[in-house]
Design a protein around this motif. Structure first.
Motif, PDB file in Angstrom:
ATOM      1  N   ASN A   2      10.899 -18.764   0.940  1.00 54.82           N
ATOM      2  CA  ASN A   2      10.760 -17.461   0.285  1.00 54.82           C
ATOM      3  C   ASN A   2       9.485 -17.400  -0.551  1.00 54.82           C
ATOM      4  OD1 ASN A   2      13.194 -16.979   1.472  1.00 54.82           O
ATOM      5  ND2 ASN A   2      14.387 -16.887  -0.416  1.00 54.82           N
ATOM      6  N   VAL A   3       9.194 -18.480  -1.262  1.00 55.11           N
ATOM      7  CA  VAL A   3       7.935 -18.544  -2.007  1.00 55.11           C
ATOM      8  C   VAL A   3       6.761 -18.556  -1.035  1.00 55.11           C
ATOM      9  CG1 VAL A   3       6.596 -19.886  -3.674  1.00 55.11           C
ATOM     10  CG2 VAL A   3       9.083 -19.760  -3.903  1.00 55.11           C
ATOM     11  N   LEU A   4       6.914 -19.254   0.078  1.00 54.94           N
ATOM     12  CA  LEU A   4       5.872 -19.292   1.109  1.00 54.94           C
ATOM     13  C   LEU A   4       5.541 -17.885   1.598  1.00 54.94           C
ATOM     14  CD1 LEU A   4       4.145 -21.046   3.067  1.00 54.94           C
ATOM     15  CD2 LEU A   4       6.121 -21.043   4.606  1.00 54.94           C
ATOM     16  N   ALA A   5       6.563 -17.058   1.789  1.00 53.64           N
ATOM     17  CA  ALA A   5       6.338 -15.682   2.250  1.00 53.64           C
ATOM     18  C   ALA A   5       5.500 -14.898   1.251  1.00 53.64           C
ATOM     19  CB  ALA A   5       7.681 -14.980   2.471  1.00 53.64           C
ATOM     20  N   HIS A   6       5.789 -15.064  -0.044  1.00 56.20           N
ATOM     21  CA  HIS A   6       5.017 -14.347  -1.055  1.00 56.20           C
ATOM     22  C   HIS A   6       3.567 -14.825  -1.089  1.00 56.20           C
ATOM     23  CE1 HIS A   6       9.049 -13.241  -2.695  1.00 56.20           C
ATOM     24  NE2 HIS A   6       8.421 -12.103  -2.846  1.00 56.20           N
ATOM     25  N   GLN A   7       3.351 -16.121  -0.880  1.00 57.38           N
ATOM     26  CA  GLN A   7       1.976 -16.622  -0.877  1.00 57.38           C
ATOM     27  C   GLN A   7       1.207 -16.078   0.327  1.00 57.38           C
ATOM     28  OE1 GLN A   7       0.929 -17.737  -3.455  1.00 57.38           O
ATOM     29  NE2 GLN A   7       1.844 -19.591  -4.267  1.00 57.38           N
ATOM     30  N   HIS A   8       1.869 -15.987   1.480  1.00 56.69           N
ATOM     31  CA  HIS A   8       1.191 -15.401   2.647  1.00 56.69           C
ATOM     32  C   HIS A   8       0.865 -13.924   2.400  1.00 56.69           C
ATOM     33  CE1 HIS A   8       0.825 -18.451   5.695  1.00 56.69           C
ATOM     34  NE2 HIS A   8       2.069 -18.845   5.541  1.00 56.69           N
ATOM     35  N   ALA A   9       1.747 -13.215   1.693  1.00 57.17           N
ATOM     36  CA  ALA A   9       1.476 -11.808   1.387  1.00 57.17           C
ATOM     37  C   ALA A   9       0.253 -11.677   0.475  1.00 57.17           C
ATOM     38  CB  ALA A   9       2.700 -11.175   0.735  1.00 57.17           C
ATOM     39  N   VAL A  10       0.140 -12.568  -0.512  1.00 59.25           N
ATOM     40  CA  VAL A  10      -1.034 -12.563  -1.386  1.00 59.25           C
ATOM     41  C   VAL A  10      -2.291 -12.868  -0.578  1.00 59.25           C
ATOM     42  CG1 VAL A  10      -2.174 -13.772  -3.291  1.00 59.25           C
ATOM     43  CG2 VAL A  10       0.217 -13.112  -3.505  1.00 59.25           C
ATOM     44  N   LEU A  11      -2.210 -13.854   0.318  1.00 58.76           N
ATOM     45  CA  LEU A  11      -3.366 -14.197   1.153  1.00 58.76           C
ATOM     46  C   LEU A  11      -3.758 -13.033   2.064  1.00 58.76           C
ATOM     47  CD1 LEU A  11      -2.506 -17.897   2.051  1.00 58.76           C
ATOM     48  CD2 LEU A  11      -4.456 -17.107   0.697  1.00 58.76           C
ATOM     49  N   ALA A  12      -2.778 -12.278   2.533  1.00 58.63           N
ATOM     50  CA  ALA A  12      -3.089 -11.099   3.354  1.00 58.63           C
ATOM     51  C   ALA A  12      -3.850 -10.063   2.538  1.00 58.63           C
ATOM     52  CB  ALA A  12      -1.800 -10.499   3.914  1.00 58.63           C
ATOM     53  N   LEU A  13      -3.422  -9.846   1.284  1.00 63.56           N
ATOM     54  CA  LEU A  13      -4.110  -8.878   0.431  1.00 63.56           C
ATOM     55  C   LEU A  13      -5.531  -9.333   0.119  1.00 63.56           C
ATOM     56  CD1 LEU A  13      -1.186  -7.839  -1.903  1.00 63.56           C
ATOM     57  CD2 LEU A  13      -2.709  -6.235  -0.727  1.00 63.56           C
ATOM     58  N   VAL A  14      -5.702 -10.624  -0.163  1.00 60.41           N
ATOM     59  CA  VAL A  14      -7.047 -11.130  -0.438  1.00 60.41           C
ATOM     60  C   VAL A  14      -7.920 -11.031   0.817  1.00 60.41           C
ATOM     61  CG1 VAL A  14      -8.385 -13.158  -1.100  1.00 60.41           C
ATOM     62  CG2 VAL A  14      -6.241 -12.658  -2.276  1.00 60.41           C
ATOM     63  N   ALA A  15      -7.335 -11.345   1.974  1.00 65.56           N
ATOM     64  CA  ALA A  15      -8.090 -11.285   3.230  1.00 65.56           C
ATOM     65  C   ALA A  15      -8.523  -9.868   3.568  1.00 65.56           C
ATOM     66  CB  ALA A  15      -7.261 -11.866   4.370  1.00 65.56           C
ATOM     67  N   SER A  16      -7.832  -8.860   3.031  1.00 65.53           N
ATOM     68  CA  SER A  16      -8.215  -7.475   3.311  1.00 65.53           C
ATOM     69  C   SER A  16      -9.553  -7.111   2.672  1.00 65.53           C
ATOM     70  CB  SER A  16      -7.127  -6.510   2.824  1.00 65.53           C
ATOM     71  OG  SER A  16      -7.052  -6.484   1.408  1.00 65.53           O
ATOM     72  N   LEU A  17     -10.095  -8.005   1.809  1.00 60.31           N
ATOM     73  CA  LEU A  17     -11.406  -7.775   1.215  1.00 60.31           C
ATOM     74  C   LEU A  17     -12.534  -8.318   2.077  1.00 60.31           C
ATOM     75  CD1 LEU A  17      -9.519  -7.467  -1.366  1.00 60.31           C
ATOM     76  CD2 LEU A  17     -11.472  -8.315  -2.666  1.00 60.31           C
ATOM     77  N   ASP A  18     -12.303  -9.518   2.653  1.00 63.49           N
ATOM     78  CA  ASP A  18     -13.457 -10.206   3.233  1.00 63.49           C
ATOM     79  C   ASP A  18     -13.214 -10.856   4.587  1.00 63.49           C
ATOM     80  OD1 ASP A  18     -11.736 -12.202   2.437  1.00 63.49           O
ATOM     81  OD2 ASP A  18     -13.260 -13.427   1.459  1.00 63.49           O
ATOM     82  N   ARG A  19     -12.080 -10.630   5.198  1.00 58.01           N
ATOM     83  CA  ARG A  19     -11.802 -11.279   6.479  1.00 58.01           C
ATOM     84  C   ARG A  19     -11.549 -10.221   7.554  1.00 58.01           C
ATOM     85  NH1 ARG A  19     -10.792 -16.856   5.250  1.00 58.01           N
ATOM     86  NH2 ARG A  19     -12.094 -17.133   3.400  1.00 58.01           N
ATOM     87  N   ASP A  20     -11.545 -10.682   8.788  1.00 58.46           N
ATOM     88  CA  ASP A  20     -11.284  -9.758   9.886  1.00 58.46           C
ATOM     89  C   ASP A  20      -9.817  -9.344   9.889  1.00 58.46           C
ATOM     90  OD1 ASP A  20      -9.718 -11.586  11.920  1.00 58.46           O
ATOM     91  OD2 ASP A  20     -11.380 -12.774  11.154  1.00 58.46           O
ATOM     92  N   VAL A  21      -9.527  -8.284  10.596  1.00 61.28           N
ATOM     93  CA  VAL A  21      -8.189  -7.716  10.587  1.00 61.28           C
ATOM     94  C   VAL A  21      -7.162  -8.680  11.168  1.00 61.28           C
ATOM     95  CG1 VAL A  21      -8.394  -6.559  12.830  1.00 61.28           C
ATOM     96  CG2 VAL A  21      -6.895  -5.594  11.065  1.00 61.28           C
ATOM     97  N   ASP A  22      -7.583  -9.564  12.069  1.00 57.03           N
ATOM     98  CA  ASP A  22      -6.649 -10.530  12.647  1.00 57.03           C
ATOM     99  C   ASP A  22      -6.143 -11.515  11.593  1.00 57.03           C
ATOM    100  OD1 ASP A  22      -6.872  -9.373  15.124  1.00 57.03           O
ATOM    101  OD2 ASP A  22      -8.415 -10.766  15.837  1.00 57.03           O
ATOM    102  N   THR A  23      -7.018 -11.916  10.664  1.00 56.70           N
ATOM    103  CA  THR A  23      -6.598 -12.823   9.596  1.00 56.70           C
ATOM    104  C   THR A  23      -5.580 -12.145   8.691  1.00 56.70           C
ATOM    105  OG1 THR A  23      -8.750 -13.919   9.629  1.00 56.70           O
ATOM    106  CG2 THR A  23      -7.400 -14.249   7.678  1.00 56.70           C
ATOM    107  N   VAL A  24      -5.852 -10.886   8.341  1.00 58.81           N
ATOM    108  CA  VAL A  24      -4.894 -10.130   7.524  1.00 58.81           C
ATOM    109  C   VAL A  24      -3.559 -10.033   8.254  1.00 58.81           C
ATOM    110  CG1 VAL A  24      -4.423  -7.945   6.363  1.00 58.81           C
ATOM    111  CG2 VAL A  24      -6.767  -8.800   6.488  1.00 58.81           C
TER     112      VAL A  24
END
Length: 655
Positions: free
Chosen positions: A366-388
């Protein structure tokens, strides 16, 4: 033989915490010295595979096989040497444990001493209590100590061991009449499921524990049930959990936390904020990771994001110091989310990536899921859409299975932000509308308002501003409650976007938004306001002012690492008639970073450092630092050489 004795002592030392990351080198060396062994014995043991780490721990691959291959009497002798070498109050528990292992016959009295000893790391306490339970003659006492061992295993971040110990408790039958033991077992199961299981099930187990346990375990269960309700997105369940249960014999901080959280979710946000700030203030000298994490949550709800980050750092340090493996992922989760909220995206990514590793190691999906969600939000700044999409899908997978509405909302918000970054406003609006509006697909009550500025931007750019009007009304009330320091600037931006047909109002609101950004920080949100203001000015035929704002937005996006958004602004800047300095550089200029290239081009045009700093909205010292790096990278020694190189390189690239 002396080297093998040292190996046996190290293998026996592991028995105090079989799953630990190593054993105390000092303890083993003292035991070896008591056996008359010198440095040559340690050297021989190291040649045979014993490793000593810089942190003072010994590690022995294949230790279990070595230990079991030795005759029982030799093992007991090794334990007796270790028991004698375990000096001081901090090693009392491990000394008692080795005494017990070294005894020829079980000693129930020693088991009672083991159970009563405190101060050891959680892994060692788990082993001591489980061993004490094996020595106990009374089934009720045995069950009590097994449950206590399971709790220490939970705190050490070893969920599989928790389940093994609780299964042993279950062998005693229904434990009718032993409410304290039943309640404690339900509490541990609930806390385990809260991190790695369906959170609705976790809540029911924790509510059962709250009914069966006395204080302070009842409070811990009640707050755990509230946390489960939060993860579920059940605001009424959350309020009921924190309000119910009375106030008798509660510490001031716990009472303030309950009052503050309940009030903040209702109509008494001001009262709640005052109470939650007291919780933060009282945590000043606290060293318990769980208490620091609760204070960090209080700081987030009270709108003090910087305090939440500081408390997250303290909780992380305390968890590492106290062998609290179960709290490490949670501390990293608080840090990553707090830094995301404050706009420090690079730090948020670093802590979220570490949090992914810690959550995997501790078995906390469950904590892992929240960390992936944070990483998705951060990736929306500087990564390609596939990473998000990859991080969002990882979060959504666990969220769907375990009922994590908070993680699911963050994941969908990240996907919508990625849509906005690549110019697909209609798709972003389609994602966000159901999350923010009424209906069964509504997002998490504590997060959905944070996504309103994205919805407004998406709706306006998609040509459907009417769909965002109701959301802005609700957002205005939420902003007034002071839940987020960046929100007032975002609200003014939303009002500007929705007032596009009234130029005077729109311009006034954009200027208000920028003024608020200057007071509260948040580079990414400020850059978004600059970009949207610049776009609006270009469409109202004021290209000179638009160019200045878009130029500032481009620099701001690059400074906070939002490269995907910078590409969009560069295109908008070209539409005003200006070619951005970060167009594809030719030749050796491609070796420079975007900021270095921009400075090099301005210097080549004859600007002084102060003029470059003013144009790029940075300090002269920053310009000087980048310019020195440019000189080193390009192998030039003066501004004149640099200007010649830039002119020659760019001239050769022209058709």
């Amino acid at each position: 033989m002396s080297g093998r004795t040292v190996l046996l002592l190290a293998a026996a030392a592991y028995e105090s915490d079989p799953e630990g990351s190593g054993v105390d080198a000092g303890l083993v060396l003292r035991a070896a010295a008591a056996a008359g062994l010198g440095a040559d014995a340690l050297d021989a043991a190291e040649r045979a595979g014993l490793r000593r780490d810089p942190d003072g721990r010994l590690r022995l691959p294949g230790r279990r096989r070595l230990y079991e291959a030795v005759q029982p009497e030799r093992r007991r002798a090794a334990h007796r040497l270790l028991a004698a070498a375990a000096t001081g109050e901090r090693q009392r528990s491990v000394g008692l444990l080795h005494r017990s292992f070294g005894a020829a016959y079980p000693d129930p009295g020693l088991g009672a001493e083991l159970a009563a000893a405190e101060g050891a790391p959680h892994g060692e306490r788990c082993t001591a209590l489980a061993h004490a339970a094996g020595l106990a003659e009374d089934p009720a006492v045995r069950a009590e100590w097994l449950v206590a061992a399971a709790d220490h295993a939970r705190l050490a971040g070893r969920p599989h061991r928790v389940r093994e110990l609780l299964d042993q408790v279950g062998e005693f039958g229904d434990l009718a009449g032993f409410d304290a033991v039943r309640g404690r077992a339900a509490l541990i199961r609930g806390l385990l499921a809260l991190r790695d299981g369906p959170v609705a099930d976790a809540r029911e187990s924790l509510l059962l524990a709250a009914r069966l346990c006395a204080q302070p375990a009842a409070l811990e269960a009640r707050l755990g049930a509230a946390e489960a309700s939060w993860a579920l997105g059940d605001s009424e369940g959350y309020r009921e959990a924190v309000e119910h249960g009375g106030r008798a014999r509660l510490a001031d901080s716990a009472l303030d936390y309950r009052v503050g959280m309940a009030a903040s979710l209702g109509e008494r946000a001001g009262v709640g904020r005052v109470a939650l700030r007291r919780v933060v203030a009282r945590s000043a000298g606290e060293r318990e990771p769980g208490v620091l994490l609760r204070a960090g949550a209080a700081a987030l709800v009270a709108g003090d994001v910087d305090a939440a980050c500081r408390l997250g750092s303290r909780a992380l340090a305390a968890a590492r110091d106290r062998d609290a493996g179960a709290e490490l992922p949670r501390a990293l989760e608080l840090l990553a989310y707090g830094e995301l909220r404050s706009g420090r995206h690079v730090r948020a990514r670093a802590h979220a990536e570490e949090g992914v590793r810690a959550a995997l190691a501790a078995g906390q999906r469950n904590v892992l899921a929240h960390q992936h969600a944070v990483l998705a939000l951060v990736a929306s700044l500087d990564r390609d859409v596939d990473t998000v999409a990859r991080h969002a899908a990882a979060a959504q997978h666990v969220a769907d299975r375990h009922g994590l509405v908070q993680a699911a909302t963050l994941a969908q918000w990240a996907l919508a932000r990625a849509d906005l970054a690549r110019g697909d406003a209609a798709r972003a609006a389609a994602r966000l509308g159901p999350l923010i509006g009424p209906g069964p697909r509504r997002g998490h009550f504590g997060i959905r308002m944070l996504a309103v500025p994205c919805l407004v931007e998406a709706a306006v750019l998609a040509g459907e501003p009417g769909g965002a009007q109701a959301a802005v009304g609700e957002f205005t009330v939420w902003v007034e409650r002071g839940h987020d320091p960046l929100a007032p600037a975002q609200l003014a931006r939303c009002q500007a976007l929705l007032s596009a047909s009234d130029p005077a109002t729109a311009e006034s609101r954009f200027e208000e938004s920028l003024a608020r950004h200057e007071r509260t920080g948040g580079d990414f949100e400020r850059a978004r306001t600059l970009a949207l203001y610049g776009k609006w000015l270009r469409r109202t035929r004021r290209p000179a002012r638009a160019r200045a704002l878009l130029r500032d937005a481009l620099v701001a996006f690059e400074r906070c690492g939002a490269t995907v958004w910078a590409v969009q602004v560069a295109a908008e800047l070209r539409a005003t008639g200006e070619s951005p300095d970060d167009s594809e550089p030719p030749g050796r200029l491609a070796e420079l970073t975007p900021q270095q290239l921009r400075i090099a081009r301005r210097v080549a045009k004859g600007d002084t450092n102060r003029e470059v700093a003013r144009r790029l909205s940075v300090s002269p010292r920053t310009v000087d630092h980048h310019l020195r790096n440019v000189f080193d990278r390009l192998g030039v020694r003066s501004r004149v050489e640099l200007a010649r190189l830039v002119d020659r390189t760019e001239a050769s690239a022209r058709p």
